[in-house]
Scaffold this motif. Structure first.
Motif, short mmCIF file in Angstrom:
data_model
loop_
_atom_site.label_atom_id
_atom_site.label_comp_id
_atom_site.label_asym_id
_atom_site.label_seq_id
_atom_site.Cartn_x
_atom_site.Cartn_y
_atom_site.Cartn_z
N LEU B 89 0.83 -1.20 0.00
CA LEU B 89 0.00 0.00 0.00
C LEU B 89 0.86 1.25 0.00
O LEU B 89 0.54 2.24 -0.68
CB LEU B 89 -0.91 -0.02 1.22
N SER B 90 1.92 1.19 0.72
CA SER B 90 2.80 2.35 0.76
C SER B 90 3.38 2.65 -0.61
O SER B 90 3.46 3.81 -1.04
CB SER B 90 3.92 2.12 1.77
N LEU B 91 3.78 1.63 -1.29
CA LEU B 91 4.30 1.83 -2.64
C LEU B 91 3.24 2.42 -3.56
O LEU B 91 3.52 3.36 -4.32
CB LEU B 91 4.79 0.49 -3.22
N LEU B 96 1.31 7.06 -6.58
CA LEU B 96 0.19 7.92 -6.91
C LEU B 96 0.48 9.37 -6.54
O LEU B 96 0.19 10.30 -7.30
CB LEU B 96 -1.06 7.42 -6.19
N GLN B 97 1.04 9.53 -5.38
CA GLN B 97 1.34 10.88 -4.93
C GLN B 97 2.35 11.56 -5.86
O GLN B 97 2.26 12.76 -6.12
CB GLN B 97 1.89 10.82 -3.49
N ALA B 98 3.28 10.76 -6.35
CA ALA B 98 4.32 11.33 -7.20
C ALA B 98 3.78 11.85 -8.52
O ALA B 98 4.45 12.63 -9.19
CB ALA B 98 5.40 10.28 -7.47
N SER B 143 -5.10 3.39 4.23
CA SER B 143 -3.81 3.35 4.92
C SER B 143 -4.00 3.58 6.41
O SER B 143 -3.24 3.04 7.23
CB SER B 143 -2.88 4.40 4.34
N ARG B 144 -5.00 4.35 6.76
CA ARG B 144 -5.22 4.60 8.18
C ARG B 144 -5.62 3.33 8.90
O ARG B 144 -5.45 3.21 10.11
CB ARG B 144 -6.29 5.66 8.37
N LYS B 145 -6.22 2.41 8.14
CA LYS B 145 -6.64 1.18 8.78
C LYS B 145 -5.52 0.15 8.83
O LYS B 145 -5.70 -0.94 9.38
CB LYS B 145 -7.82 0.58 8.02
N MET B 146 -4.43 0.48 8.20
CA MET B 146 -3.44 -0.58 8.06
C MET B 146 -2.12 -0.26 8.73
O MET B 146 -1.11 -0.90 8.44
CB MET B 146 -3.22 -0.88 6.57
N GLY B 147 -2.14 0.71 9.57
CA GLY B 147 -0.94 0.89 10.36
C GLY B 147 -0.01 1.95 9.80
O GLY B 147 -0.20 2.49 8.72
N PRO B 148 1.00 2.23 10.57
CA PRO B 148 1.90 3.33 10.22
C PRO B 148 2.76 3.04 8.99
O PRO B 148 3.09 3.96 8.25
CB PRO B 148 2.78 3.49 11.47
N VAL B 149 3.12 1.82 8.84
CA VAL B 149 3.97 1.53 7.68
C VAL B 149 3.23 1.85 6.39
O VAL B 149 3.81 2.38 5.44
CB VAL B 149 4.41 0.05 7.70
N ALA B 150 1.98 1.53 6.39
CA ALA B 150 1.21 1.80 5.18
C ALA B 150 1.08 3.29 4.92
O ALA B 150 0.79 3.70 3.81
CB ALA B 150 -0.18 1.18 5.30
N GLN B 151 1.25 4.06 5.96
CA GLN B 151 1.02 5.48 5.78
C GLN B 151 2.27 6.23 5.34
O GLN B 151 2.18 7.41 5.01
CB GLN B 151 0.47 6.09 7.07
N THR B 152 3.38 5.57 5.35
CA THR B 152 4.57 6.27 4.90
C THR B 152 4.57 6.38 3.40
O THR B 152 4.24 5.43 2.68
CB THR B 152 5.83 5.52 5.34
N ILE B 153 4.92 7.54 2.97
CA ILE B 153 4.95 7.79 1.53
C ILE B 153 6.35 8.26 1.18
O ILE B 153 6.86 9.19 1.81
CB ILE B 153 3.91 8.84 1.12
N SER B 154 6.90 7.62 0.19
CA SER B 154 8.22 8.06 -0.26
C SER B 154 8.04 9.24 -1.18
O SER B 154 7.21 9.23 -2.09
CB SER B 154 8.92 6.93 -1.02
N ILE B 189 0.48 0.32 -9.66
CA ILE B 189 -0.49 0.59 -8.61
C ILE B 189 -1.62 -0.43 -8.68
O ILE B 189 -2.05 -1.00 -7.67
CB ILE B 189 -1.04 2.03 -8.74
N ASP B 190 -2.11 -0.62 -9.88
CA ASP B 190 -3.21 -1.55 -10.06
C ASP B 190 -2.83 -2.96 -9.61
O ASP B 190 -3.60 -3.65 -8.93
CB ASP B 190 -3.63 -1.56 -11.53
#
Lengths: 631, 208
Positions: B89-91, B96-98, B143-154, B189-190
């Motif tokens: 999810l983080s990836l 997407l953010q990029a 991401s909020r439901k999946m913990g902090p690791v999921a919320q990190t965005i590179s 992403i897909d």
């Protein structure tokens, strides 16, 4: 020797090789090969195929070289055989996804090598899976209707369990012998029901799949399935046909039977009977003149049609005819009357036969006015009287019905008092003075009673002025006593309380129809209407009134006060032009006690104008008299 | 970025049991949206290529020059399946953010294209932006439901086209290049989301 031989062979070879014209062959480097396609069945491996160019007459070999992006290392294909001829198979180790491959094929022969055009591919874009496997088709039944159930499995190589590949499926069906297939998109499911089956036969079914962003696979091998004929479904149809034909057969038989005995036409279309209305002339109908028809339909002796207002039917009145009547504002009175009538009509009084004239519905003001004004109409009276008479017949039961036919003909002769001959002796003519116009109106107003309302001024009996116009027309005057309990007659001013008055003689009664202002006098209960019959007229200028107790009485259980009091005596007219009525103490056994003293009931109802010398025609409202408390 | 190849099923199952809207549903919706996003980018890419064939092919920049190349992503199935859900999810979110800023640039240059199909391209780019935005929001919730690791965005820096006054051909080429990069990233992403979806729906094999 050997050297000569070798040179000869070489020469021969050269000759052979370099005499193309003679033989037509030419050796050349290989033609340019061409990469036709690359495909990956599961996003883990992929294969590329090429098409070789001309070989140039010499054995040529092909080689595939590729380079990954970000790297300049050139690799050669390691597997040229797995995928068949002119192919290169990239195994899992060699396959990277989301990485661009730059692939080139080289064909080489003895004379040279030729490179193909390079091709850039990304494995994820070239996915074409294998066809679905284990396609099974079964026939199933739903409520005796067959359908096909097709199930399959994804190609074994595609890893759908981990979500690496997402596949969607499609299947197609056709009957053996048909040209066109019926397509069905099945999405991600691996089970599908086909309901669009026709009659028995052999069906062909095929399935294929496609990744979410890729190419469709090939169709699976055809599955054949045979649908048995479902006879029992058709059986019901045959039953229906049999019943229908039997029915038709029966009809035919019956019609033949009928035709042999009777004309069929006569049976099916019986003759239409003609109309049998008495007195009805068919010719008229045929002539088609509606007017004649309607006239015929209207029977002459039909009871008079309903009056303009049904209130008229309830009107009874005693009309005392004034010779010198003038046409008072008939219209006005009529209007008022009509309005009154209408008003009255709106509120229906169940007990139409009630003796008491008290009506819930009378509009005081208007009615009062109408009372006074309408009296004049002679001709109107005649017709209305006639009507009233006719109506009165219907109301015979009603206690109020005292009028009769004799009243009907108002005469111009002065002072004829119209009474109810059946009940009373004819009354002599008498005259009443006409009160003042305005005051009469007022009085009329005041004389309106209702059961519930307290009519101002309805204190005592009164004589309403008749004819409230500027002209003091009423010469001899006449009494007009309203008998109607509810519906005032058009030309008769409405009087809630009506009295039967019989004028015995032609005496001028300078009575005034004017009621006192009974301000604040409550009407505690129903005022039973009393009917007083003017029996005679004394020399003393007294009108003897005889109370008449109707059999019907006061249904509502009024205290039979009327029986107890008799206000049959007109004591006289006082200076104020008041008609004084006097009761004769005739106590009868009544239900209730009358709180009223006899004397109390001697009220002068109305006061006329001082000017009015002539006795005014008015109403003696004895009912009001006795109901009112003494004061 | 360090790769975390440990699959942590506990986190995922805990999340699945406690959420109001099931994670499976959220993932399903996100997958559908990412699918649509990639389809749009593919069609847009093909539209651009069809109208600028020769020059584009010759000078097509190498995909390694995409600004998102710095993000390390798996390159085969084995590597992908080894990633944890949070990592996946983080990836996806990072990628997407990029692309949020570059999409704006793409939209701008698509509007000024000397291109016969400019309107179609502009519309598609706009649709692309909308889908990206909604997908981003959805992944945010996930991401909020999946913990902090999921919320990190590179963070992946994006360098805008240096020359505003690029000639038209260059801008077109740049546009094509950007679209090809986006097409690939949207496919990543897909894929990540669909792997996640399948992992979360253990009891619903029909989702896979």
């Amino acid at each position: 020797m050997k050297e000569v031989m070798e040179e000869a062979v070489l020469l021969f070879l050269l000759l052979v090789i370099y005499t193309p014209d003679a033989q037509g062959t030419r050796y050349s480097p290989p033609g340019k090969p061409e990469l036709t396609r690359c495909r990956s069945p599961e996003k883990e491996t992929f294969t590329c195929w090429w098409k070789p160019g001309s070989d140039g007459g010499l054995p040529t070999t092909h080689a595939l070289y590729y380079r990954k992006e970000n790297s300049d290392t050139i690799y050669e294909c390691s597997d040229y055989h797995t995928a068949g001829e002119n192919s290169c198979f990239f195994n899992k180790n060699d396959t990277s996804i989301w990485v661009n491959y730059n692939i080139t094929v080289v064909a080489s022969n003895a004379l040279g090598s030729t490179f193909s055009d390079p091709v850039d591919i990304d494995v994820v874009y070239i996915v074409k899976p294998n066809p679905p496997e284990k396609v099974t088709v079964t026939v199933m039944e739903l409520k005796e209707w067959p359908f096909l159930r097709v199930s399959w499995e994804p190609p074994h190589k595609a890893d759908t369990r981990s979500g690496w590949i997402t596949l969607i499926y499609e299947l197609r069906v056709k009957l053996e012998g048909d040209d066109e297939w019926e397509m069905h998109l099945a999405g991600q499911q691996k089970l599908f029901n086909i309901f669009s089956l026709r009659s028995g036969g052999t069906y062909h079914v095929q399935v294929r799949c496609k990744p979410d962003h890729g190419f469709w696979s090939e169709w699976s091998s055809t599955s054949h399935i045979e649908i048995p004929d479902y006879l029992h479904r058709e059986k019901s149809m045959w039953i229906l046909i049999a019943v229908f034909s039997a029915f038709i057969f029966l009809i035919l038989t019956w019609s033949l039977h009928m035709s042999s005995h009777r004309s069929l036409k006569h049976c099916i279309l019986p003759p239409v009977p003609g109309p049998k209305i008495k007195g009805f002339d068919k010719q008229l109908l045929k002539n088609g003149k509606s007017e004649d028809l309607l006239r015929v339909l209207v029977v002459s002796d039909f009871p008079p049609t309903t009056p303009s207002n049904y209130e008229d039917m309830l009107v009874e009145y005693l009309e005392v005819y004034v010779p010198q009547e003038q046409e008072v504002l008939l219209e006005e009175s009529k209007d008022l009357h009509d309005s009154c009538l209408k008003f009255e009509g709106s509120t229906s009084d169940n007990d139409s036969g009630r003796v008491s004239c008290d009506s819930h519905t009378l509009l005081m003001d208007k009615c009062g006015e109408a009372k006074e004004e309408g009296r004049q109409t002679d001709q109107e009276d005649s017709t209305t009287e006639a009507e009233a008479q006719g109506q009165q017949k219907d109301w015979d039961q009603d206690t109020l019905m005292y009028a009769n036919g004799d009243i009907l003909s108002p005469e111009k002769s002065s002072g004829r008092v119209k009474t109810w001959p059946s009940v009373f002796s004819p009354l002599p003519q008498y005259t009443l003075s006409l009160p003042d116009q305005t005051s009469s109106l007022e009085m009329a107003k005041q004389h309106c009673y209702s059961d519930s309302l307290f009519c101002p001024g309805s204190t005592s009996s009164y004589l309403t002025h008749l004819g409230n116009n500027d002209n003091e027309t009423l010469g001899p005057g006449s009494w007009e006593i309203c008998l109607s309990n509810r519906q005032p007659y058009s030309h008769i001013p409405q009087m809630q309380t009506c009295q039967q008055v019989r004028s015995h003689s032609d005496v001028n009664i300078s009575t005034i129809a004017r009621k006192q202002e009974p301000a604040g006098l409550p009407l505690p209960f129903f005022r039973p209407t009393a009917y007083v019959e003017v029996q005679r007229f004394d020399e003393e200028d007294m009108v003897v009134l005889q109370s008449i107790v109707s059999d019907h009485g006061f249904h509502e259980g009024f205290p039979q006060m009327l029986q107890q009091e008799d206000y049959s005596k007109v004591k006289g007219v006082d200076s104020n032009n008041m008609l004084l009525l006097q009761t004769e103490a005739m106590k009868e056994d009544g239900d209730g006690t009358t709180p009223h003293k006899p004397t109390a009931h001697i009220h002068t109802v109305v006061s006329t104008q001082d000017e009015m010398a002539q006795p005014a025609s008015g109403y003696v409202d004895t009912a009001t008299i006795f109901t009112l408390p003494t004061y | 970025m360090s790769k975390n190849f440990n699959v942590d099923p506990k986190v995922l199952y805990m999340v699945v049991s406690s959420s109001a809207v099931p994670v499976t549903d959220l993932l399903d919706r996100a997958s559908q949206r990412s699918d649509k996003l990639h389809a749009l980018s593919t069609s847009l890419s093909q539209e651009l290529n069809s109208h600028l064939p020769l020059i584009g092919r010759v000078i097509t920049p190498r995909p390694s020059m995409c600004h998102t190349a710095a993000l390390q992503t798996p390159t085969d199935k084995t590597q992908t399946l080894q990633l944890s859900e949070a990592n996946l999810l983080s990836l996806a979110r990072s990628l997407l953010q990029a692309w949020m800023d570059p999409l704006v640039d793409i939209s701008t240059s698509a509007n000024s294209l000397p291109h016969p199909a400019r309107n179609i391209i502009s519309n598609q780019v706009q649709e692309l932006q909308e889908h990206s935005k909604s997908l981003e929001d959805g992944l945010d919730i996930l991401s909020r439901k999946m913990g902090p690791v999921a919320q990190t965005i590179s963070f992946l820096p994006y360098l805008r086209g240096n020359d505003i006054s690029q000639d038209r051909i260059s801008s077109l080429i740049n546009l094509q290049f950007l679209m090809s990069c986006f097409r690939r990233d949207s496919h990543k992403i897909d894929s990540f989301l669909k792997v996640l979806r399948c992992r979360a729906a253990k009891l619903q094999p029909q989702m896979c």
